[in-house]
Design a protein around this motif. Structure first.
Motif, PDB file in Angstrom:
ATOM      1  N   ARG A   1      -4.869   4.794  -3.871  1.00 17.48           N
ATOM      2  CA  ARG A   1      -4.666   4.945  -2.426  1.00 17.48           C
ATOM      3  C   ARG A   1      -5.893   4.438  -1.665  1.00 17.48           C
ATOM      4  O   ARG A   1      -5.775   3.760  -0.626  1.00 17.48           O
ATOM      5  N   VAL A   2      -7.101   4.785  -2.209  1.00 14.69           N
ATOM      6  CA  VAL A   2      -8.325   4.318  -1.555  1.00 14.69           C
ATOM      7  C   VAL A   2      -8.397   2.795  -1.565  1.00 14.69           C
ATOM      8  O   VAL A   2      -8.749   2.149  -0.570  1.00 14.69           O
ATOM      9  N   GLN A   3      -8.063   2.215  -2.737  1.00 17.01           N
ATOM     10  CA  GLN A   3      -8.071   0.751  -2.834  1.00 17.01           C
ATOM     11  C   GLN A   3      -7.085   0.131  -1.854  1.00 17.01           C
ATOM     12  O   GLN A   3      -7.375  -0.866  -1.178  1.00 17.01           O
ATOM     13  N   SER A   4      -5.911   0.718  -1.808  1.00 20.07           N
ATOM     14  CA  SER A   4      -4.912   0.194  -0.872  1.00 20.07           C
ATOM     15  C   SER A   4      -5.410   0.291   0.555  1.00 20.07           C
ATOM     16  O   SER A   4      -5.243  -0.635   1.371  1.00 20.07           O
ATOM     17  N   LEU A   5      -6.046   1.417   0.880  1.00 15.28           N
ATOM     18  CA  LEU A   5      -6.578   1.599   2.225  1.00 15.28           C
ATOM     19  C   LEU A   5      -7.702   0.601   2.496  1.00 15.28           C
ATOM     20  O   LEU A   5      -7.824   0.055   3.606  1.00 15.28           O
ATOM     21  N   ALA A   6      -8.538   0.392   1.417  1.00 13.90           N
ATOM     22  CA  ALA A   6      -9.647  -0.562   1.596  1.00 13.90           C
ATOM     23  C   ALA A   6      -9.116  -1.961   1.852  1.00 13.90           C
ATOM     24  O   ALA A   6      -9.604  -2.689   2.724  1.00 13.90           O
ATOM     25  N   LEU A   7      -8.107  -2.367   1.066  1.00  9.68           N
ATOM     26  CA  LEU A   7      -7.526  -3.693   1.255  1.00  9.68           C
ATOM     27  C   LEU A   7      -6.888  -3.828   2.631  1.00  9.68           C
ATOM     28  O   LEU A   7      -6.957  -4.877   3.279  1.00  9.68           O
TER      29      LEU A   7
END
Length: 408
Positions: free
Chosen positions: A327-333
């Motif tokens: 989720r964090v990665q998705s948010l970062a992207l």
């Protein structure tokens, strides 16, 4: 004797005699024997079977009757007797009328009220007997009690049961038995007994004193006086009437064999109930044991379940952590392009605001030939009224400041 009989037959027969029946009895042969009496005397009578079968009523002692027959002499004893051919009622005898009068009086006092009668104890502790020591009724009662309840104590309270002194003695005997009962004596039921006889023979049991003694007795009274067809006032007052003395003993003393049989039946029922309850308990125990199992098995199962839950917990934590990272990665992207757009937007906005602000810069106004005047305190001068002649003021130009003095 035959001559005397012939003389009587020739002079008196047939005769009609009116009197009160006394001592009426019927022999096995069917012949009936009794006496007819009045205030002056009595005569023995014989009613042979052929005439007895034609009777239209049941003769009772004390009954007033008329007898039609022939006087005769009974040879073996030389007794005068009346051979009765016909017998019919003629009203009640004097003694029977007295019996009925006494019965009505005592009944009016409530002495025969069924509501006050008591039940006999199911298991008597002992039996009191009021009767004559020489009476056959006593032997019958003792024999019956010895046969049925040999383990119970029997206390005899002797009293005359016939004659002028009998009522007082019966009263005293009943009172003594009651006194022993209230003081904790072994007997808790009383038998009042006497053998059969005529109405005169049983008259003591019609005496009001005897009736009242029966009523005030503190323990239940069973009255067994005479035969089944004999009734006395004591019978009506007693808690229970028995047809004979032997029956009185049997009524208050259940057979030992009967009681033992009842106890055996109860024992069998109790044993069956106990075994049934034990069987149910064993079945419940078996079911609980099956559910419980061995402790080591339960411990092994618990450890296995704990390990399974621990593995599920660890797996769940790992999965949750991985999900959070994703989720964090998705948010970062998703955040990088958006952030760039936001920065560009803010730069454009800042640029526009800077341009607008530059247009408002006072320096540009000064460069167009205007000056910015202030007093010595630095307060802007926008009106001539704010100055006075000789006042020192300052003028700011595009490239510096001048010190000025107001001339006019």
């Amino acid at each position: 004797m035959r001559a005397v009989a012939d003389t009587l037959a020739a002079r008196f027969n047939p005769v009609t005699v009116r009197g009160e029946l006394s001592g009426f009895s019927r022999a096995a042969s069917g012949h009936c024997y009794f006496s007819l009496k009045d205030d002056s005397g009595q005569v023995r009578c014989a009613l042979f079977r052929r005439a007895a079968d034609q009777l239209s009523f049941s003769p009772q002692d004390g009954q007033l009757v008329e007898a039609l027959g022939k006087l005769d002499v009974y040879g073996p004893r030389g007794d005068l007797q009346l051979i009765v051919d016909r017998l019919k009622p003629a009203g009640q005898g004097a003694l029977f009328e007295q019996f009925l009068r006494l019965k009505a009086e005592l009944e009016a006092e409530g002495l025969f009220d069924p509501a006050r009668k008591r039940s006999l104890p199911a298991q008597p502790r002992g039996i009191a007997v009021v009767t004559s020591l020489g009476a056959a009724a006593l032997r019958d009662v003792v024999t019956a009690l010895r046969r049925r309840v040999p383990h119970l104590p029997v206390v005899i309270y002797p009293a005359l049961v016939q004659g002028q002194q009998a009522p007082a003695q019966i009263d005293a005997a009943i009172t003594a038995a009651g006194r022993h009962f209230t003081s904790g004596g072994p007997c808790d039921v009383l038998l009042l007994v006497r053998g059969g006889g005529s109405l005169e023979d049983l008259w003591s049991f019609n005496d009001p004193a005897v009736v009242r003694a029966v009523v005030r007795s503190p323990m239940p009274v069973v009255c067994g006086v005479g035969h089944e067809t004999d009734f006395t006032l004591a019978d009506f007052a007693a808690d229970l009437r028995a047809p004979t003395p032997t029956a009185a003993a049997e009524l208050c003393a259940p057979s030992r064999e009967q009681r033992l049989g009842e106890l055996e039946h109860l024992q069998v029922g109790l044993s069956d109930a106990a075994h049934a309850e034990l069987d149910l308990g064993a079945q419940r125990l078996d079911r609980i044991a099956q559910r419980l199992g061995r402790p080591s098995t339960r411990l092994h199962d618990s450890r296995h379940e704990l390990a399974r839950l621990q593995h599920r917990l660890q797996s769940g934590l790992l999965l949750a952590a991985q999900a959070q990272r994703n989720r964090v990665q998705s948010l970062a992207l998703a955040l990088s392009p958006a952030l760039q757009r936001a920065v560009r937007h803010q730069e454009d906005r800042l640029q526009r605001q800077a341009s607008a602000l530059a247009l408002l810069d006072p320096q540009l106004v000064l460069e167009r030939g205007y000056a910015y005047l202030t007093d010595a305190a630095g307060v802007a001068i926008t009106y001539t009224a704010q100055t006075r002649p000789g006042q020192a003021i300052r003028a700011r130009l595009s490239d510096g400041e001048l010190g000025l003095t107001v001339d006019r």
